[in-house]
Design an enzyme around this catalytic site. Structure first.
Site, PDB file in Angstrom:
ATOM      1  N   HIS A 275       0.429   1.186   2.370  1.00 52.17           N
ATOM      2  CA  HIS A 275       0.463   1.885   1.072  1.00 52.17           C
ATOM      3  C   HIS A 275       1.141   0.975   0.053  1.00 52.17           C
ATOM      4  O   HIS A 275       0.659   0.773  -1.061  1.00 52.17           O
ATOM      5  CB  HIS A 275       1.227   3.209   1.213  1.00 52.17           C
ATOM      6  CG  HIS A 275       1.667   3.798  -0.105  1.00 52.17           C
ATOM      7  ND1 HIS A 275       2.783   3.338  -0.789  1.00 52.17           N
ATOM      8  CD2 HIS A 275       1.132   4.766  -0.876  1.00 52.17           C
ATOM      9  CE1 HIS A 275       2.911   3.999  -1.920  1.00 52.17           C
ATOM     10  NE2 HIS A 275       1.924   4.886  -2.000  1.00 52.17           N
ATOM     11  N   ASN A 276       2.269   0.405   0.455  1.00 51.31           N
ATOM     12  CA  ASN A 276       3.006  -0.466  -0.459  1.00 51.31           C
ATOM     13  C   ASN A 276       2.242  -1.745  -0.752  1.00 51.31           C
ATOM     14  O   ASN A 276       2.286  -2.267  -1.864  1.00 51.31           O
ATOM     15  CB  ASN A 276       4.384  -0.803   0.118  1.00 51.31           C
ATOM     16  CG  ASN A 276       5.349   0.348  -0.020  1.00 51.31           C
ATOM     17  OD1 ASN A 276       4.931   1.495  -0.172  1.00 51.31           O
ATOM     18  ND2 ASN A 276       6.626   0.074   0.042  1.00 51.31           N
TER      19      ASN A 276
ATOM     20  N   LYS B 282       2.691   3.358   5.851  1.00 54.81           N
ATOM     21  CA  LYS B 282       3.502   3.292   4.630  1.00 54.81           C
ATOM     22  C   LYS B 282       3.574   1.847   4.120  1.00 54.81           C
ATOM     23  O   LYS B 282       3.495   1.597   2.911  1.00 54.81           O
ATOM     24  CB  LYS B 282       4.921   3.824   4.897  1.00 54.81           C
ATOM     25  CG  LYS B 282       5.878   3.639   3.713  1.00 54.81           C
ATOM     26  CD  LYS B 282       5.395   4.404   2.501  1.00 54.81           C
ATOM     27  CE  LYS B 282       6.110   4.283   1.190  1.00 54.81           C
ATOM     28  NZ  LYS B 282       7.044   3.327   0.840  1.00 54.81           N
TER      29      LYS B 282
ATOM     30  N   GLU C 150      -0.170  -0.924  -3.216  1.00 58.00           N
ATOM     31  CA  GLU C 150       0.630  -0.716  -4.438  1.00 58.00           C
ATOM     32  C   GLU C 150       0.966  -2.049  -5.123  1.00 58.00           C
ATOM     33  O   GLU C 150       0.811  -2.185  -6.349  1.00 58.00           O
ATOM     34  CB  GLU C 150       1.913   0.034  -4.032  1.00 58.00           C
ATOM     35  CG  GLU C 150       3.013   0.125  -5.061  1.00 58.00           C
ATOM     36  CD  GLU C 150       4.319   0.636  -4.425  1.00 58.00           C
ATOM     37  OE1 GLU C 150       4.336   1.775  -3.929  1.00 58.00           O
ATOM     38  OE2 GLU C 150       5.312  -0.118  -4.423  1.00 58.00           O
TER      39      GLU C 150
ATOM     40  N   SER D 114       6.797   8.177   0.484  1.00 54.94           N
ATOM     41  CA  SER D 114       6.505   7.520  -0.791  1.00 54.94           C
ATOM     42  C   SER D 114       6.663   8.486  -1.952  1.00 54.94           C
ATOM     43  O   SER D 114       6.442   9.683  -1.814  1.00 54.94           O
ATOM     44  CB  SER D 114       5.071   6.983  -0.794  1.00 54.94           C
ATOM     45  OG  SER D 114       4.765   6.480  -2.083  1.00 54.94           O
TER      46      SER D 114
HETATM   47  C1  6PG Z   1       7.100   4.263  -2.736  1.00 53.01           C
HETATM   48  C2  6PG Z   1       7.498   2.888  -3.137  1.00 53.01           C
HETATM   49  C3  6PG Z   1       8.839   2.581  -2.598  1.00 53.01           C
HETATM   50  C4  6PG Z   1       9.456   1.335  -3.192  1.00 53.01           C
HETATM   51  C5  6PG Z   1       9.019   0.123  -2.457  1.00 53.01           C
HETATM   52  C6  6PG Z   1       8.651  -1.042  -3.283  1.00 53.01           C
HETATM   53  O1  6PG Z   1       6.078   4.367  -2.079  1.00 53.01           O
HETATM   54  O2  6PG Z   1       7.806   5.197  -3.091  1.00 53.01           O
HETATM   55  O3  6PG Z   1       6.594   1.960  -2.633  1.00 53.01           O
HETATM   56  O4  6PG Z   1       8.723   2.549  -1.207  1.00 53.01           O
HETATM   57  O5  6PG Z   1       9.292   1.268  -4.527  1.00 53.01           O
HETATM   58  O6  6PG Z   1      10.105  -0.149  -1.639  1.00 53.01           O
HETATM   59  O7  6PG Z   1       9.612  -1.969  -3.171  1.00 53.01           O
HETATM   60  P1  6PG Z   1       9.582  -3.461  -3.674  1.00 53.01           P
HETATM   61  O8  6PG Z   1       8.647  -3.552  -4.824  1.00 53.01           O
HETATM   62  O9  6PG Z   1      10.998  -3.671  -4.072  1.00 53.01           O
HETATM   63  O10 6PG Z   1       9.187  -4.295  -2.497  1.00 53.01           O
END
Ligand code: 6PG
Length: 631
Positions: free
Chosen positions: A353-354, A350, A357, A295
């Site tokens: 994490h997203n 991961k 996010e 990430s």
């Molecule tokens: C990171 C981000 C990275 C990317 C994701 C989000 O941790 O560096 O999360 O992995 O930005 O793929 O992607 P989407 O918003 O396009 O689903």
């Protein structure tokens, strides 16, 4: 001086190639067979394979000679050295400046050669025992002998002259390029590969090498064979290609060039179940697979990302030191990279994490939207508010949002020119699917995924806006109350994410360390914040749901009034706040000793005889009522 040991099964051409190589290098040539005591020669002539005790004295004599050649004029030795322990014995006295060259050919090729040989005491029938005994050397140059002698010598010379790279990277997209520069800046020798797609991706690797030739020396390839042979053994290869079938295709095309013990690390956002499958399939071939979440986006990859590797610990021990060098550093200067757990654990973490996010991004977007259009604050004012909040919250996402609010394009706010339809590549939805599969509530994260989907329905939204009356009720609200609601929602979002991690860890036996996961997320990644820092400590002692932890409970208790007021006020004002409100709903649901689910159970039993448990009976006993019968 250097000693070159040419190894391989009998008949593969060790003597011929060894002699030619010696000539080429201007070194004396030795044949290990000449050092056999007469009793060993006799045995072999009579077709008896040698036993380890027969070899012992012979290998000791050779080891002494190797030491002497090393000290003096060097040399080329042709010696089968089929097992690792024989090779160890050969170099037991002198380990310095020894180059292993393994000549490789298939059984049939050699059998035919041996059958046509005359005046040699080795019997072709012994060949199968040779192949059975053979443990291919991992640290040797691997030379395919199915070509002319001239080509074989050329290949050996080319490989000897080329210093081998520590690691190889496939896929020079934005992340791949940044990671490569990060590796090089840490003095790690890298080779890079990018596919050749006529008219689309041509000479990508070579041009990238060229572009940075002023700062770094490294090699770029668009042929896989050359790329793989430029790497030290065991070959360590990082894939930075698009998640999905592309990863399988690259692995498939790599396989012919890989040997037992080599390691593939997939650094893309792959689905954890794909990583579980890939690890299994490759394990059967003796190749290690590490599913590794990375990430931090372009800047993180360049300056120090957060790295979440999962797979066999044995393989991590070899690749880990490299990953730890390029990772971001936590407050104590430790790498934001740790061994997460077996098989899919790295990619699962991961993915979550997203997921977290997604919800954090949506929360900020909801608050921005209300501040701007509900409270009529201008972008600069909102940027100021976010910056002020961030003195305490230290959130990377809040920091970039403040910057976004100041970004102009020809005197106009760039944000206002961006279409309000969010895209997604999958990790948020995968988190939601995983939660459904494991039976874990994922309110905030799934609400964020749905919010992106609704945003994509731009045309429908426009049409609906012209049909529906959106007049609403406004009432006063303090910016500070919004901050409190935001903080509460963020805690709940993290609690939800970690709850899924805890459930997955139990289901898959990953034995995840939540404090370590939080630590790896303190720097380099997108969700880094003061809250994540706090969770490093919290999870050192706390093992269950985050909302059951005392300090977190206190914070939520004290923010509850504002949280409730902010959610209701914003909803009344007519602004959708799916993540903020789902966090509040989760909070109310999770903290209610008595829920409304008894009604649902009664309904299920009424129309479908699905049965229910009773409050006046032990759990696990199930009852059915004939609801229409009043007696
Ligand atoms: C990171 C981000 C990275 C990317 C994701 C989000 O941790 O560096 O999360 O992995 O930005 O793929 O992607 P989407 O918003 O396009 O689903």
């Amino acid at each position: 001086m250097a000693v070159y040991i040419v190894t391989g099964v009998s008949g593969v051409g060790k003597t011929t190639i060894g002699k030619l190589l010696a000539q080429r290098l201007n070194l004396p040539f030795y044949d290990a067979d000449d050092f056999h005591p007469p009793e060993n020669v006799e045995k072999m002539k009579n077709g008896f394979p040698l036993k380890d005790k027969d070899r012992k004295g012979w290998l000791d004599v050779l080891a002494e000679n190797i030491q002497n050649w090393n000290k003096e004029d060097g040399g080329v030795l042709a010696c089968s050295a089929l097992k690792e322990k024989y090779r160890k014995q050969l170099t037991s006295i002198s380990e310095r400046d020894i180059n292993w060259i393994f000549l490789r050919a298939g059984f049939e090729v050699i059998l035919n050669r041996l059958k046509s040989r005359k005046n040699h005491y080795f019997k072709p029938e012994l060949l199968s025992s040779q192949f059975k005994t053979l443990e291919e050397p991992k640290n040797a140059l691997q030379i395919d002998v199915n070509t002319s002698e001239e080509n074989i010598i050329k290949e050996i010379m080319a490989q000897l002259e080329t210093p081998k790279a520590e690691i190889g990277l496939i896929g020079l997209g934005v992340m791949g390029k940044s990671l490569t520069l990060n590796l090089l800046s840490k003095y790690i020798q890298v080779s890079v590969f990018n596919r050749h797609v006529p008219g689309k991706e041509e000479n990508v690797a070579k041009e990238f090498v060229q572009e940075h030739s002023g700062s770094y020396t490294f090699k770029g390839f668009d042929d896989l064979k050359g790329f793989v042979s430029s790497l030290k053994r065991p070959k360590k290869i990082i894939l930075m290609v698009n998640a999905g079938p592309a990863v399988d295709a690259v692995i498939e095309s790599l396989l012919p060039f890989l040997r037992q013990g080599d390691i593939i690390t997939d650094g893309g956002n792959s689905h954890y179940k794909d990583s579980i499958r890939r690890e299994q399939v490759l394990k059967e071939k003796g190749i290690h697979f590490i599913g590794c979440g990375i990430s931090g986006g372009e800047e993180g990859a360049l300056k120090g990302p957060s790295i979440m590797p999962g797979g066999p610990l044995k393989a991590y021990k070899q690749v880990g030191p490299i990953l730890e060098k390029i990772a971001g550093k936590d407050v104590n200067k430790n790498a934001c990279c740790t061994y997460i757990g077996p098989d899919g654990a790295g990619h699962f973490v991961k993915m979550l994490h997203n997921g977290i996010e997604y919800a954090e991004m949506q929360l900020i977007a909801e608050i921005y939207h209300f501040l701007r259009f509900g409270m009529e604050k201008n972008p600069e004012e909102i940027a100021k508010i976010f910056t002020e909040w961030n003195k305490e919250l230290q959130s990377y996402l809040l920091e970039i949002s403040a910057e976004i609010l100041l970004k102009k394009e020809v005197d106009e706010l760039l944000l206002d020119k961006i279409l309000d339809a969010a895209k997604q590549k999958g990790t948020g939805g995968w988190s939601t699917n995983a939660a459904l599969e494991l039976g874990v509530p994922l309110d905030t994260i799934s609400a964020a995924v749905m919010a992106r989907i609704i945003s994509g329905k731009k045309e429908d939204r426009k049409q609906a806006a012209s049909i529906y009356d959106r007049s609403s009720q406004t009432s006063e609200i303090e910016v500070n109350s919004i901050l409190k609601a935001y903080k509460a929602a963020s805690i709940i979002n993290h609690a939800i994410g970690f709850d899924l991690l805890q459930n997955a860890s139990e289901t898959y036996n990953w034995n995840l360390n939540y404090s370590e996961i939080a630590r790896v997320w303190t720097n380099g990644c997108i969700i880094r914040s003061a809250l994540i820092e706090e969770l490093v400590e919290t999870y050192k002692n706390h093992k269950t749901h985050l909302l059951l932890e005392n300090a977190m409970a206190k914070k939520l208790q004290s923010g509850k009034k504002d949280f409730s007021k902010v959610v209701t006020t914003i909803l009344k004002a007519g602004f959708p706040v799916p993540v903020l409100s789902s966090a509040f709903n989760y909070y109310l649901g999770f903290t209610a000793a008595q829920s409304s689910a008894n009604m649902v159970q009664a309904q299920r039993d009424y129309f479908g005889a699905h049965t229910y448990e009773r409050t006046d009976r032990p759990r696990g006993e199930f009852f059915h009522t004939n609801w229409k019968n009043n007696n």
